[in-house]
Design a protein around this motif. Structure first.
Motif, PDB file in Angstrom:
ATOM      1  N   GLY A 284      52.452  36.850   5.350  1.00 20.01           N
ATOM      2  CA  GLY A 284      53.566  36.399   6.176  1.00 20.01           C
ATOM      3  C   GLY A 284      54.049  37.402   7.198  1.00 20.01           C
ATOM      4  O   GLY A 284      55.023  37.144   7.909  1.00 20.01           O
ATOM      5  N   ALA A 285      53.387  38.541   7.312  1.00 24.47           N
ATOM      6  CA  ALA A 285      53.826  39.573   8.255  1.00 24.47           C
ATOM      7  C   ALA A 285      53.417  39.218   9.682  1.00 24.47           C
ATOM      8  O   ALA A 285      52.370  38.612   9.904  1.00 24.47           O
ATOM      9  N   ASP A 286      54.228  39.607  10.651  1.00 20.20           N
ATOM     10  CA  ASP A 286      53.888  39.449  12.067  1.00 20.20           C
ATOM     11  C   ASP A 286      53.416  40.808  12.565  1.00 20.20           C
ATOM     12  O   ASP A 286      54.210  41.707  12.816  1.00 20.20           O
ATOM     13  N   LEU A 287      52.091  40.949  12.693  1.00 24.39           N
ATOM     14  CA  LEU A 287      51.477  42.233  13.057  1.00 24.39           C
ATOM     15  C   LEU A 287      50.935  42.216  14.478  1.00 24.39           C
ATOM     16  O   LEU A 287      50.013  42.964  14.811  1.00 24.39           O
ATOM     17  N   THR A 288      51.499  41.409  15.323  1.00 26.36           N
ATOM     18  CA  THR A 288      51.013  41.233  16.694  1.00 26.36           C
ATOM     19  C   THR A 288      50.766  42.575  17.387  1.00 26.36           C
ATOM     20  O   THR A 288      51.637  43.446  17.402  1.00 26.36           O
ATOM     21  N   GLY A 289      49.549  42.731  17.944  1.00 25.87           N
ATOM     22  CA  GLY A 289      49.231  43.921  18.728  1.00 25.87           C
ATOM     23  C   GLY A 289      48.920  45.161  17.927  1.00 25.87           C
ATOM     24  O   GLY A 289      48.720  46.233  18.503  1.00 25.87           O
ATOM     25  N   SER A 290      48.836  45.046  16.609  1.00 25.26           N
ATOM     26  CA  SER A 290      48.594  46.236  15.780  1.00 25.26           C
ATOM     27  C   SER A 290      47.104  46.550  15.692  1.00 25.26           C
ATOM     28  O   SER A 290      46.252  45.704  15.938  1.00 25.26           O
ATOM     29  N   SER A 291      46.796  47.802  15.330  1.00 22.61           N
ATOM     30  CA  SER A 291      45.400  48.218  15.230  1.00 22.61           C
ATOM     31  C   SER A 291      45.117  48.789  13.842  1.00 22.61           C
ATOM     32  O   SER A 291      45.941  49.510  13.270  1.00 22.61           O
ATOM     33  N   PHE A 292      43.934  48.434  13.326  1.00 22.54           N
ATOM     34  CA  PHE A 292      43.439  48.939  12.055  1.00 22.54           C
ATOM     35  C   PHE A 292      42.045  49.498  12.331  1.00 22.54           C
ATOM     36  O   PHE A 292      41.119  48.738  12.623  1.00 22.54           O
ATOM     37  N   THR A 293      41.872  50.798  12.248  1.00 24.48           N
ATOM     38  CA  THR A 293      40.577  51.417  12.545  1.00 24.48           C
ATOM     39  C   THR A 293      40.206  52.413  11.447  1.00 24.48           C
ATOM     40  O   THR A 293      41.014  53.283  11.094  1.00 24.48           O
ATOM     41  N   GLY A 294      39.002  52.258  10.913  1.00 24.67           N
ATOM     42  CA  GLY A 294      38.514  53.204   9.914  1.00 24.67           C
ATOM     43  C   GLY A 294      39.352  53.252   8.652  1.00 24.67           C
ATOM     44  O   GLY A 294      39.470  54.302   8.026  1.00 24.67           O
ATOM     45  N   SER A 295      39.907  52.125   8.268  1.00 25.45           N
ATOM     46  CA  SER A 295      40.806  52.095   7.107  1.00 25.45           C
ATOM     47  C   SER A 295      40.181  51.359   5.925  1.00 25.45           C
ATOM     48  O   SER A 295      39.325  50.496   6.086  1.00 25.45           O
ATOM     49  N   ASP A 296      40.629  51.729   4.736  1.00 28.05           N
ATOM     50  CA  ASP A 296      40.223  51.048   3.507  1.00 28.05           C
ATOM     51  C   ASP A 296      41.245  49.952   3.235  1.00 28.05           C
ATOM     52  O   ASP A 296      42.356  50.224   2.780  1.00 28.05           O
ATOM     53  N   ILE A 297      40.845  48.696   3.507  1.00 28.12           N
ATOM     54  CA  ILE A 297      41.790  47.587   3.381  1.00 28.12           C
ATOM     55  C   ILE A 297      41.305  46.615   2.302  1.00 28.12           C
ATOM     56  O   ILE A 297      41.701  45.451   2.267  1.00 28.12           O
ATOM     57  N   ARG A 298      40.452  47.081   1.432  1.00 26.91           N
ATOM     58  CA  ARG A 298      39.903  46.213   0.390  1.00 26.91           C
ATOM     59  C   ARG A 298      41.008  45.534  -0.416  1.00 26.91           C
ATOM     60  O   ARG A 298      42.015  46.137  -0.746  1.00 26.91           O
ATOM     61  N   GLU A 299      40.762  44.244  -0.714  1.00 26.54           N
ATOM     62  CA  GLU A 299      41.622  43.461  -1.607  1.00 26.54           C
ATOM     63  C   GLU A 299      43.039  43.263  -1.082  1.00 26.54           C
ATOM     64  O   GLU A 299      43.942  42.860  -1.830  1.00 26.54           O
ATOM     65  N   ALA A 300      43.247  43.523   0.206  1.00 20.79           N
ATOM     66  CA  ALA A 300      44.571  43.286   0.794  1.00 20.79           C
ATOM     67  C   ALA A 300      44.776  41.798   1.044  1.00 20.79           C
ATOM     68  O   ALA A 300      43.826  41.019   1.100  1.00 20.79           O
ATOM     69  N   HIS A 301      46.030  41.404   1.206  1.00 22.79           N
ATOM     70  CA  HIS A 301      46.372  40.002   1.445  1.00 22.79           C
ATOM     71  C   HIS A 301      47.031  39.860   2.817  1.00 22.79           C
ATOM     72  O   HIS A 301      48.041  40.507   3.096  1.00 22.79           O
ATOM     73  N   PHE A 302      46.438  39.011   3.666  1.00 21.70           N
ATOM     74  CA  PHE A 302      47.002  38.706   4.973  1.00 21.70           C
ATOM     75  C   PHE A 302      47.324  37.207   5.061  1.00 21.70           C
ATOM     76  O   PHE A 302      47.322  36.632   6.143  1.00 21.70           O
ATOM     77  N   ASP A 303      47.603  36.576   3.944  1.00 25.16           N
ATOM     78  CA  ASP A 303      47.862  35.144   3.923  1.00 25.16           C
ATOM     79  C   ASP A 303      49.064  34.794   4.810  1.00 25.16           C
ATOM     80  O   ASP A 303      50.140  35.391   4.687  1.00 25.16           O
ATOM     81  N   LYS A 304      48.840  33.848   5.726  1.00 31.23           N
ATOM     82  CA  LYS A 304      49.870  33.363   6.658  1.00 31.23           C
ATOM     83  C   LYS A 304      50.411  34.463   7.570  1.00 31.23           C
ATOM     84  O   LYS A 304      51.470  34.303   8.192  1.00 31.23           O
ATOM     85  N   ALA A 305      49.698  35.572   7.668  1.00 27.87           N
ATOM     86  CA  ALA A 305      50.114  36.645   8.577  1.00 27.87           C
ATOM     87  C   ALA A 305      49.721  36.286  10.006  1.00 27.87           C
ATOM     88  O   ALA A 305      48.835  35.474  10.246  1.00 27.87           O
ATOM     89  N   ASN A 306      50.377  36.914  10.966  1.00 28.28           N
ATOM     90  CA  ASN A 306      50.070  36.717  12.383  1.00 28.28           C
ATOM     91  C   ASN A 306      49.326  37.951  12.885  1.00 28.28           C
ATOM     92  O   ASN A 306      49.901  39.037  12.996  1.00 28.28           O
TER      93      ASN A 306
END
Length: 308
Positions: free
Chosen positions: A135-157
């Motif tokens: 449910g987070a609004d992450l508009t314009g954000s960047s994720f580079t070289g990160s460990d994002i395993r098993e994260a939840h972005f359900d209904k996120a923007n």
């Protein structure tokens, strides 16, 4: 400003979140000792950090104010105090606030970002395994070289977000909003895109062989140099999509809807590419005549296809 009062409120909010001083410190990129000093009233966070504390605890800035003044209440013009020593009311009722934008390089494993509004943030080189961005609004954000395993972005923007060279294994994208989102050279094994709409999204040099797509709509998506071998895309909708230089051996589009979809690479067609196209299954697919003609010209098996 009453430092002991602020410290007491920080401690109470932290405990209400069942969070240790070390966990809070990790989210703020500071030492646990600094948190301890705040809670004992020996020091006080700066304005930027107080904004971040409000986000973490899910409270309004007025929570930290001694008088709990509302943000729309006019402050007295004759409040005493030095310009560098603002009162709590002055600090916490400002309509415009500078927020922390850079979360790069942090240990944010299993962090709770659910429901936050965080535009143009940077999560580069960060440990985000198991974090909750639902449910987070992450508009314009960047994720580079990160460990994002098993994260939840359900209904996120994730509009205008860039995700490059990340480990996105087993990430959940249920009903996530993707507009002009760019995925590059990221691992998506076990990631699940469920009932998501992808608009003008780019998936560049991305391994999608073990990615799950269900009930998705793809509009203007470009799968460039991506590996889609053996991927099941059955029953999904593709409009204005390009599979440019993508590996599609044994992929299935059974029952899918395809309109203005291009499977033709920008370079010259080779025998190897023709053979790959012939392995794709389109049984029960519905497509427009132009898409049909292109695939037919490359030797695809289309005997069970119908026209839009």
């Amino acid at each position: 400003m009453d430092t002991k009062m602020i410290g007491h409120k920080i401690a109470k909010a932290r405990k209400d979140k069942n969070m240790s001083q070390a966990q809070l410190a990790g989210l703020l990129f500071i030492s646990p000792q600094a948190v301890g000093k705040w809670e004992r009233g020996e020091s006080i966070p700066d304005i930027v950090t107080i904004n971040r504390l409000a986000e973490i605890f899910g409270v309004d800035l007025n929570y930290f104010s001694e008088n709990f003044l509302s943000t729309d209440k006019e402050l007295p013009s004759n409040i005493a105090g030095d310009n560098d020593e603002q009162t709590a009311a002055e600090v916490f009722t400002r309509p415009e606030r500078e927020l922390l934008t850079n979360f790069s390089g942090g240990n944010l494993t299993k962090s709770d970002f659910a429901g936050v509004t965080a535009h143009n943030r940077k999560f580069n080189g960060s440990a985000l395994r198991g974090s909750d961005f639902a449910g987070a609004d992450l508009t314009g954000s960047s994720f580079t070289g990160s460990d994002i395993r098993e994260a939840h972005f359900d209904k996120a923007n994730l509009t205008d977000c860039t995700l490059s060279a990340n480990d996105l294994t087993d990430v959940s994208f249920n009903k996530t909003v993707f507009v002009r989102t760019v995925f590059t050279a990221s691992g998506l094994a076990g990631a699940k895109f469920i009932a998501a709409e992808l608009v003008d999204v780019k998936l560049n040099k991305t391994d999608l062989r073990k990615t799950v797509f269900e009930k998705c709509i793809f509009k203007g998506v470009d799968f460039k140099y991506s590996d889609l071998r053996n991927v099941c895309l059955d029953g999904q909708t593709f409009i204005g999509v390009k599979f440019d230089k993508a590996a599609l051996n044994e992929a299935t589009f059974n029952g899918a809807t395809l309109k203005n979809v291009s499977f033709r690479p920008t370079y010259a067609l080779t025998n190897k590419y023709y053979r790959a196209i012939k392995t794709i299954c389109f049984d029960g697919a519905i497509m427009d005549k132009l898409t049909y003609a292109e695939l037919k010209g490359m030797g695809a098996e289309l005997s069970k296809v119908t026209f839009l």
